[in-house]
Design a protein around this motif. Structure first.
Motif, PDB file in Angstrom:
ATOM      1  N   UNK A 145       2.597   0.978  -2.824  1.00  9.44           N
ATOM      2  CA  UNK A 145       1.993   2.244  -2.432  1.00  9.44           C
ATOM      3  C   UNK A 145       1.627   2.134  -0.962  1.00  9.44           C
ATOM      4  N   UNK A 146       1.779   3.243  -0.228  1.00  7.17           N
ATOM      5  CA  UNK A 146       1.677   3.206   1.222  1.00  7.17           C
ATOM      6  C   UNK A 146       0.558   4.126   1.680  1.00  7.17           C
ATOM      7  N   UNK A 147      -0.365   3.564   2.444  1.00  9.03           N
ATOM      8  CA  UNK A 147      -1.556   4.292   2.862  1.00  9.03           C
ATOM      9  C   UNK A 147      -1.683   4.221   4.375  1.00  9.03           C
ATOM     10  N   UNK A 148      -1.927   5.349   5.004  1.00  4.95           N
ATOM     11  CA  UNK A 148      -2.132   5.404   6.455  1.00  4.95           C
ATOM     12  C   UNK A 148      -3.562   4.977   6.777  1.00  4.95           C
ATOM     13  N   UNK A 154      -0.443   1.012   8.731  1.00  6.24           N
ATOM     14  CA  UNK A 154      -0.385   1.376   7.315  1.00  6.24           C
ATOM     15  C   UNK A 154      -0.800   0.177   6.466  1.00  6.24           C
ATOM     16  N   UNK A 155      -1.210   0.476   5.266  1.00  3.90           N
ATOM     17  CA  UNK A 155      -1.539  -0.556   4.282  1.00  3.90           C
ATOM     18  C   UNK A 155      -0.575  -0.403   3.105  1.00  3.90           C
ATOM     19  N   UNK A 156       0.050  -1.526   2.727  1.00  2.00           N
ATOM     20  CA  UNK A 156       0.937  -1.546   1.563  1.00  2.00           C
ATOM     21  C   UNK A 156       0.248  -2.324   0.457  1.00  2.00           C
ATOM     22  N   UNK A 157       0.214  -1.752  -0.732  1.00  4.81           N
ATOM     23  CA  UNK A 157      -0.381  -2.424  -1.883  1.00  4.81           C
ATOM     24  C   UNK A 157       0.675  -2.538  -2.975  1.00  4.81           C
ATOM     25  N   UNK A 158       0.919  -3.777  -3.414  1.00 12.23           N
ATOM     26  CA  UNK A 158       1.889  -4.028  -4.476  1.00 12.23           C
ATOM     27  C   UNK A 158       1.172  -4.460  -5.750  1.00 12.23           C
ATOM     28  N   UNK A 159       1.789  -4.216  -6.877  1.00 15.98           N
ATOM     29  CA  UNK A 159       1.233  -4.689  -8.146  1.00 15.98           C
ATOM     30  C   UNK A 159       1.442  -6.181  -8.319  1.00 15.98           C
ATOM     31  N   UNK A 160       2.468  -6.712  -7.669  1.00 18.19           N
ATOM     32  CA  UNK A 160       2.792  -8.139  -7.761  1.00 18.19           C
ATOM     33  C   UNK A 160       2.784  -8.745  -6.362  1.00 18.19           C
TER      34      UNK A 160
END
Length: 519
Positions: A145-148, A154-160
Motif C-alpha cells: 500500500x502506498x501513502x504520500x 512516500x511510504x510503502x507498507x507490505x504484509x510480508x
C-alpha cells in the motif's frame, strides 16, 4: 521522517553520500562525469542478442533491461562494488523492525521527457503500474500500500517482509525505473513501443525499427547533464555472436554482448572483455519429493548425481579463466554462501555408484531432462549425459529453444532440468529458484528447515540474516536439491572507443549510462 534507529543510520549515510556528491560538483547520482576530458561522445553503437517484448519497465523481462536503461533512470544507483548510492532517490530506508515499512524520498528537480514532474504522486503511480505489470522482477517490491508522506516522499507498507527493496530499486532491476505518471494514465499500452522516462535519452520512434534497431536521442532537459555521455545511443539486435564480434572488429559498433564461444577471439582482437562469473549452470533435480515417481525422490540418488559430476574438469575445459566450479547456486560474495561447503561433492564415481545401489538402483535408471539449446547450456547438457552415463544413469535429453524450454521446464512434467540461473541475493533466489512458489520449482518442493529460516531471515538484521541464509544454503546442498556444476559469466565486449570499464559480481552488467567515450 520518523524512523527506527537503524533506519536513521542508513538515511544519514545516504544523505551524506548525496551531500558529498553535490559538494564535489555533480548531482547526486551513480553516473560518472561525461568523461575525464569533459567531452561528450557522438553515437554509442551497441549490439545485443535479443529484442524486448516491451519497452515498459513494468512489463519488461530483466534480461532485456538494457533497452530501457537509456531512457529510464532508476531510483537508486549501485556502484561496481555493490554500494547503493542516490540517483532519482535521495533517501530511503525501512522505518520498522520487520522490513515491512519502507520510505523513499525523490529529488525535487527532475522532470520526465514529457515535462511531467517527478514527485511523490508520480512515484505512487509507478508502483501501482508495476503492480499491474508482468515484469519478472515485480515481486521484489510490489503488492504494497502506498501513502504520500510529503511532496517528495512516500511510504510503502507490505504484509510480508521485503528486505531487498533497496537493491530491487537499483539500475540492475527494472523495478526501480520510473515512468511519467501522465503516460501511465493516458497511454499505458503505448509504453511498449515508446519511452517517457526521467533518463538521459528518449527513444526516437521515427528512426526505430521494433525488434531490430532502437535509436535514443539525448534530452535537452535532463536533470543531470554531466551524466549524458553521448549525443545518441543506437542499439541493434544481432542474434549471431560471431556477427556481433565481427561488427566490433570492423568498427561498426562500440559495445556488444558476447558469449563463451567468442571470448578468446575478442581478447585476441584487443577488445575489452568484461565478465564476472555469476550464472550458475547445472542440473535442477526438480522431483525432490518424488511427485512424478522418479528416483530423484531419494536424497541418495540426488547426492549420487552430485558425486558423478567432475566439476573441476568441466570448469577447466569449458571456462578456463572465465569461471569456476561450484556446488552452490550463489556466488561467494553473496551473504549465505558457505565456504565450508566447497568441494562437498568431490568427483567420485565409486561413491556415486554405491549410493545408487544403496537406494535400490544398482543398474542405474533412465532420467528425462529438459535442456536449453543456447550455446553454453547445450554444451553442458552433453557433459551431463556423458558423466552420468558413467555411473549408470541414462539421460533422456530433450533440448528445446528458449521459450519452448522455459514452458516445458516450468510445466511440472520433467523430473530434472538443465539450468542457467543468474546468482542473486538468497531471498530473490527463494522467490524465483527454490521457494515453494518459485517458477523454477514447478513441483513445489518445500522444506520446513528452509521455510523457518527464511521467515526468520526476512525480518532479521543483516548480520543475523546472513547466518540464517547460510543454514538455508547448507540444507539445499546437503539435501541435493540441485547439482550445480560451474559459474560462468555473461560477456560484454568494448572497442577502444569506450573508456576502460569493468564488470563485477556485484554488478555484472555495466549500465549503458555509464559507458563513457574514450579520451
Amino acid at each position: 521522517m520518523s524512523t527506527a534507529p537503524r533506519t536513521r543510520r542508513l538515511l544519514a549515510l545516504v544523505t551524506a553520500a548525496a551531500v558529498a556528491l553535490t559538494a564535489s560538483g555533480c548531482a547526486a547520482s551513480a553516473k560518472p562525469d561525461a568523461s575525464a576530458s569533459g567531452a561528450r561522445g557522438g553515437t554509442l553503437r551497441i549490439a545485443l542478442a535479443a529484442a524486448p517484448t516491451s519497452l515498459d519497465p513494468a512489463n519488461m523481462e530483466q534480461s532485456t533491461s538494457p533497452f530501457a536503461q537509456p531512457a529510464y533512470d532508476a531510483l537508486i544507483g549501485v556502484t561496481a562494488d555493490g554500494t547503493l548510492v542516490p540517483s532519482l532517490a535521495t533517501e530511503w530506508g525501512f522505518t520498522d523492525d520487520e522490513n515491512k515499512v519502507f520510505e523513499i524520498t525523490v529529488r525535487d528537480d527532475v522532470t520526465f521527457s514529457d515535462g511531467e514532474k517527478l514527485d511523490a504522486d508520480a512515484l505512487i503511480a509507478n508502483f501501482e503500474h508495476l503492480d499491474d505489470g508482468r515484469s519478472n522482477v515485480a515481486t521484489l517490491v510490489n503488492g504494497g500500500t502506498y501513502e504520500k508522506v510529503d511532496d517528495d516522499t512516500i511510504r510503502i507498507t507490505w504484509d510480508t517482509p521485503h528486505p531487498l527493496a533497496p537493491q530491487a530499486l537499483t539500475q540492475r532491476w527494472v523495478a526501480g525505473m520510473v515512468v511519467s505518471p501522465k503516460a501511465i494514465a493516458e497511454d499505458p499500452e503505448g509504453l511498449a513501443t515508446q519511452t517517457v522516462g526521467a533518463g538521459p535519452y528518449t527513444l526516437d520512434a521515427a528512426q526505430t525499427v521494433a525488434g531490430s534497431r532502437y535509436v535514443y536521442e539525448a534530452r535537452d532537459d535532463y536533470w543531470n547533464p554531466d551524466g549524458q555521455l553521448w549525443d545518441e545511443v543506437v542499439i541493434t539486435v544481432i542474434e549471431n555472436p560471431e556477427q556481433r564480434l565481427n561488427a566490433l572488429k570492423t568498427g561498426e559498433i562500440d559495445y556488444a554482448v558476447g558469449d563463451l564461444s567468442t571470448a578468446d577471439s575478442a581478447a585476441s582482437a584487443d577488445l575489452q572483455v568484461l565478465y564476472a562469473p555469476t550464472i550458475v549452470y547445472g542440473l535442477s533435480l526438480l522431483d525432490r519429493d518424488g511427485t512424478l515417481g522418479s528416483p530423484l525422490g531419494d536424497v541418495r540418488v540426488r547426492q549420487a548425481i552430485n558425486y558423478a559430476l567432475d566439476r573441476t574438469s568441466i570448469a577447466q575445459a569449458l571456462l578456463g579463466d572465465y569461471g569456476f566450479a561450484t556446488e552452490q547456486t550463489m556466488v561467494p560474495s553473496e551473504p549465505g554462501y558457505v565456504k565450508a561447503l566447497e568441494d562437498r561433492y568431490p568427483f567420485d564415481q565409486d561413491k556415486a555408484r554405491a549410493l545408487l545401489a544403496e537406494a535400490g538402483y544398482p543398474d542405474g535408471f533412465t532420467l528425462p531432462v529438459i535442456a536449453s539449446t543456447s550455446a553454453t547450456a547445450a554444451t553442458l547438457a552433453q557433459v551431463y549425459v556423458e558423466q552420468l552415463a558413467a555411473v549408470g544413469i541414462t539421460v533422456e535429453l530433450d533440448s528445446r529453444p528458449g521459450p519452448d524450454y522455459f514452458e516445458a521446464m516450468t510445466g511440472g512434467t520433467f523430473p530434472a532440468a538443465g539450468i542457467g540461473y543468474g546468482s542473486q541475493p538468497l531471498p530473490m533466489e527463494y522467490d524465483g529458484l527454490f521457494g515453494p512458489d518459485a517458477i523454477f520449482n514447478p513441483l513445489g518442493s518445500t522444506s520446513p528447515t528452509i521455510e523457518e529460516n527464511m521467515a526468520a531471515a526476512l525480518v532479521a538484521p543483516e548480520d543475523e540474516a546472513a547466518t540464517l541464509y547460510e543454514a538455508i544454503t547448507t540444507e539445499l546442498v546437503e539435501d541435493a536439491w540441485f547439482a550445480p556444476a560451474v559459474f560462468a559469466p555473461v560477456f560484454y565486449y568494448a572497442a577502444d572507443t569506450i573508456a576502460p570499464t569493468s564488470a563485477t559480481e556485484a554488478r555484472p552488467q555495466v549500465p549503458i549510462a555509464e559507458l563513457a567515450p574514450a579520451e
